[in-house]
Design a protein around this motif. Structure first.
Motif, short mmCIF file in Angstrom:
data_model
loop_
_atom_site.label_atom_id
_atom_site.label_comp_id
_atom_site.label_asym_id
_atom_site.label_seq_id
_atom_site.Cartn_x
_atom_site.Cartn_y
_atom_site.Cartn_z
N TYR A 6 0.84 -1.19 0.00
CA TYR A 6 0.00 0.00 0.00
C TYR A 6 0.88 1.25 0.00
O TYR A 6 1.80 1.36 0.80
N ILE A 7 0.55 2.16 -0.91
CA ILE A 7 1.24 3.44 -1.00
C ILE A 7 0.26 4.48 -0.47
O ILE A 7 -0.75 4.76 -1.10
N GLY A 39 7.18 -3.84 5.38
CA GLY A 39 7.33 -3.29 4.03
C GLY A 39 6.02 -3.28 3.24
O GLY A 39 6.03 -3.14 2.02
N LEU A 40 4.89 -3.40 3.93
CA LEU A 40 3.58 -3.45 3.27
C LEU A 40 2.95 -2.07 3.13
O LEU A 40 1.98 -1.91 2.39
N VAL A 125 -2.90 2.22 -4.09
CA VAL A 125 -2.82 3.55 -3.50
C VAL A 125 -3.92 3.70 -2.46
O VAL A 125 -5.06 3.30 -2.69
N VAL A 126 -3.55 4.27 -1.32
CA VAL A 126 -4.50 4.52 -0.23
C VAL A 126 -4.66 6.03 -0.09
O VAL A 126 -3.68 6.74 0.18
N THR A 127 -5.87 6.51 -0.31
CA THR A 127 -6.16 7.95 -0.21
C THR A 127 -7.61 8.13 0.22
O THR A 127 -8.44 7.25 -0.02
N CYS A 149 -7.17 1.99 -6.16
CA CYS A 149 -7.16 3.13 -5.26
C CYS A 149 -8.27 2.91 -4.23
O CYS A 149 -9.44 2.78 -4.60
N ILE A 150 -7.90 2.83 -2.95
CA ILE A 150 -8.87 2.57 -1.89
C ILE A 150 -8.64 3.55 -0.73
O ILE A 150 -7.63 4.25 -0.71
N ASN A 151 -9.57 3.54 0.24
CA ASN A 151 -9.36 4.38 1.43
C ASN A 151 -8.72 3.54 2.53
O ASN A 151 -8.58 2.32 2.41
N VAL A 152 -8.36 4.19 3.62
CA VAL A 152 -7.60 3.52 4.68
C VAL A 152 -8.42 2.43 5.37
O VAL A 152 -7.88 1.38 5.72
N ILE A 153 -9.73 2.62 5.50
CA ILE A 153 -10.58 1.59 6.12
C ILE A 153 -10.61 0.35 5.23
O ILE A 153 -10.52 -0.78 5.73
N ASP A 154 -10.70 0.54 3.92
CA ASP A 154 -10.66 -0.61 3.01
C ASP A 154 -9.31 -1.32 3.05
O ASP A 154 -9.24 -2.54 2.87
#
Length: 163
Positions: A6-7, A39-40, A125-127, A149-154
């Motif tokens: 996850y970035i 490293g995730l 990507v986490v945004t 592209c997902i959010n932090v909860i996902d």
């Protein structure tokens, strides 16, 4: 073991700290630290630069997370240049730092690099930004580069993390 890297964008860390403050929900932040150690969970150095401008608990936390932040490479710079040529409004000119194109560039670079593993490692990507028509935001550009592209909860759901 996870098959995702996850970035994370600045917006996700700020939003997480607003709704799950570090001093009230330490277990949430310990899970992030575990992901960083494995490293995730990574971010470009520009995310650090955006957050460290504030003098708050999040700023103090990121300063301790050396392994979270990746140096800018020549390839990322090339990708950012490409993004800015097509989507100049992704950056806000009034900001000292703007990590958005760098988050995407790190994900694209990692997706395009050769893997030496037996299984595919997905770069996500986490945004907290959302796809909104043709508004130039991270999800729109990620879609063009075929980056999830997902959010932090996902992200927590994907990893089976519960609190």
């Amino acid at each position: 073991m996870s098959s995702n890297i996850y970035i994370i964008d600045t917006s996700s860390l700020i939003d997480l700290n607003i709704h799950n403050p570090i001093d009230v929900y330490p277990s949430v932040w310990k899970k992030l630290e575990q992901m960083i150690r494995k490293g995730l969970l990574i971010a470009p150095k520009e995310v650090f630069n955006e957050i460290k401008q504030q003098d708050d608990k999040l700023s103090k936390w990121v300063k301790k997370q050396r392994n979270l932040f990746k140096r800018i490479s020549k390839e990322q710079t090339r990708i950012v240049t490409q993004i800015l040529q097509k989507y100049p409004s992704i950056i806000k000119v009034d900001r000292k730092y703007d990590a958005d194109p760098w988050v995407i560039a790190l994900a694209v670079e990692m997706t395009n690099s050769r893997q030496t593993t037996l299984f595919s490692i997905k770069k996500i990507v986490v945004t907290e930004e959302r796809l909104a028509g043709l508004k130039v935001k991270i999800p729109l550009i990620c879609k063009e580069y075929n980056i999830d592209c997902i959010n932090v909860i996902d992200m927590f759901r994907n990893e089976g993390i519960k609190f």
